[in-house]
Design an enzyme around this catalytic site. Structure first.
Site, mmCIF file in Angstrom:
data_model
loop_
_atom_site.group_PDB
_atom_site.id
_atom_site.type_symbol
_atom_site.label_atom_id
_atom_site.label_comp_id
_atom_site.label_asym_id
_atom_site.label_seq_id
_atom_site.Cartn_x
_atom_site.Cartn_y
_atom_site.Cartn_z
ATOM 1 N N LYS A 1 0.835 -1.212 0.000
ATOM 2 C CA LYS A 1 0.000 0.000 0.000
ATOM 3 C C LYS A 1 0.868 1.260 0.000
ATOM 4 C CE LYS A 1 -2.257 -0.849 3.889
ATOM 5 N NZ LYS A 1 -1.754 -2.170 4.311
ATOM 6 N N ARG B 1 -9.406 1.540 8.887
ATOM 7 C CA ARG B 1 -9.111 0.139 9.208
ATOM 8 C C ARG B 1 -10.244 -0.507 9.989
ATOM 9 N NH1 ARG B 1 -3.049 0.925 9.113
ATOM 10 N NH2 ARG B 1 -2.100 -1.122 9.099
ATOM 11 N N ARG C 1 10.991 -6.504 4.567
ATOM 12 C CA ARG C 1 10.843 -5.041 4.495
ATOM 13 C C ARG C 1 11.896 -4.335 5.351
ATOM 14 N NH1 ARG C 1 5.157 -2.247 5.288
ATOM 15 N NH2 ARG C 1 5.187 -3.145 7.376
ATOM 16 N N ARG D 1 11.286 -2.781 10.916
ATOM 17 C CA ARG D 1 10.271 -2.340 11.879
ATOM 18 C C ARG D 1 10.062 -3.418 12.935
ATOM 19 N NH1 ARG D 1 5.158 -0.174 8.471
ATOM 20 N NH2 ARG D 1 4.107 -1.270 10.154
ATOM 21 N N ARG E 1 -0.937 -8.881 13.375
ATOM 22 C CA ARG E 1 -1.446 -7.820 12.493
ATOM 23 C C ARG E 1 -2.342 -8.399 11.410
ATOM 24 N NH1 ARG E 1 3.775 -5.566 10.422
ATOM 25 N NH2 ARG E 1 2.555 -4.052 9.248
HETATM 26 P P1 AMP Z 1 0.997 0.504 9.021
HETATM 27 O O1 AMP Z 1 2.263 1.250 8.846
HETATM 28 O O2 AMP Z 1 -0.118 1.053 8.181
HETATM 29 O O3 AMP Z 1 1.175 -0.994 8.856
HETATM 30 O O4 AMP Z 1 0.520 0.739 10.535
HETATM 31 C C1 AMP Z 1 1.338 0.355 11.614
HETATM 32 C C2 AMP Z 1 0.528 0.330 12.903
HETATM 33 O O5 AMP Z 1 -0.002 1.629 13.172
HETATM 34 C C3 AMP Z 1 -0.669 -0.595 12.905
HETATM 35 O O6 AMP Z 1 -0.327 -1.944 13.191
HETATM 36 C C4 AMP Z 1 -1.526 0.038 14.003
HETATM 37 O O7 AMP Z 1 -1.015 -0.262 15.278
HETATM 38 C C5 AMP Z 1 -1.302 1.527 13.766
HETATM 39 N N1 AMP Z 1 -2.279 2.097 12.803
HETATM 40 C C6 AMP Z 1 -2.031 2.628 11.575
HETATM 41 N N2 AMP Z 1 -3.156 3.057 10.976
HETATM 42 C C7 AMP Z 1 -4.160 2.784 11.860
HETATM 43 C C8 AMP Z 1 -5.565 2.946 11.828
HETATM 44 N N3 AMP Z 1 -6.190 3.485 10.759
HETATM 45 N N4 AMP Z 1 -6.281 2.565 12.913
HETATM 46 C C9 AMP Z 1 -5.691 2.029 13.991
HETATM 47 N N5 AMP Z 1 -4.369 1.814 14.084
HETATM 48 C C10 AMP Z 1 -3.597 2.182 13.029
#
Ligand code: AMP
Length: 218
Positions: free
Chosen positions: A23, A95, A129, A162, A173
């Site tokens: 994404k 989400r 990653r 990460r 996740r």
């Molecule tokens: P990402 O980089 O998009 O994979 O997001 C990393 C982490 O940030 C996720 O595993 C959540 O803990 C938090 N996070 C990111 N976007 C959201 C969202 N829209 N709602 C809730 N938690 C989020």
């Protein structure tokens, strides 16, 4: 996606898909191509954690455990970031059903892209990653490696893995995605603004499909 000219900076796009589907990478390309701001809630939250802000302190444990940060916190971030913007590409939001509803109350979306990827492939990709510690750019040792090992092509920053890309957290996740985020595909299908993208191919192949969907000409 209606008759709107999407090659303008007034286009409102969101990008859905499981963690590791690409994404962020695709959103970055579209943002450059269409001159749209790229708003990634994961990047914003990681930055808050790094800067040890009040919000960062609240969000830290959720990120580390691969759980979703509470809706009210994330919705507030997005409201603030979208204020005054005619167009954007949102990555990592919504989400949950509640987030999708809040977004619907806020703006009229033009396009929802859903990048699909098998569970086996996304685990393989997430494990490979790497992220730049300085500018946040994403790399993938299998699909999009840096030119120089361990260093960012753009700023020379150090690349790191990460903490939530460790196997146990990846599993968590993915479960969270399946339970809470995957149902949003149906939510947007019902609104006839969803375009499905096969995420299994190389970054460039997926990008071609994404651009076709954006230009509505396939
Ligand atoms: P990402 O980089 O998009 O994979 O997001 C990393 C982490 O940030 C996720 O595993 C959540 O803990 C938090 N996070 C990111 N976007 C959201 C969202 N829209 N709602 C809730 N938690 C989020």
């Amino acid at each position: 996606m209606g008759q709107k000219d999407v090659n303008s900076n007034a286009c409102k796009i969101i990008i859905l898909g499981p963690p590791g589907a690409g994404k962020g990478t695709q959103a970055e390309f579209i943002a450059q191509r269409l001159g749209l701001p790229h708003i990634a809630t994961g990047d914003i939250l990681r930055d808050e954690v790094k800067r040890k802000t009040k919000l960062g302190q609240k969000a830290k444990e959720y990120l580390e455990r691969g759980l979703l940060v509470p809706d009210d916190l994330v919705i507030a971030i997005v409201k603030e970031r979208l204020a005054g913007k005619d167009g954007f590409i949102l990555d990592g939001f919504p989400r949950t059903r509640e987030q999708a509803q809040a977004l619907e109350d806020l703006v009229n979306l033009d396009l929802v892209l859903n990048i699909k990827l098998s569970a086996a492939e996304l685990i393989r990709r997430l494990s490979a990653r790497r992220v730049c510690a300085d500018c946040g750019r994403n790399y993938n040792l299998l699909l999009r490696p840096p030119k120089q090992e361990g260093r960012c092509d753009l700023c020379g920053g150090r690349l790191f893995q990460r903490p939530d890309d460790q196997p146990e957290v990846i599993k968590q996740r993915y479960e969270v995605y399946e339970q809470q985020s995957a149902p949003l595909v149906q939510f947007y299908k019902e609104r006839s603004i969803l375009r499905e993208i096969d995420g299994e191919g190389a970054v460039e192949e997926v990008l071609q499909d994404v651009l076709k969907a954006v230009n509505n000409n396939d």
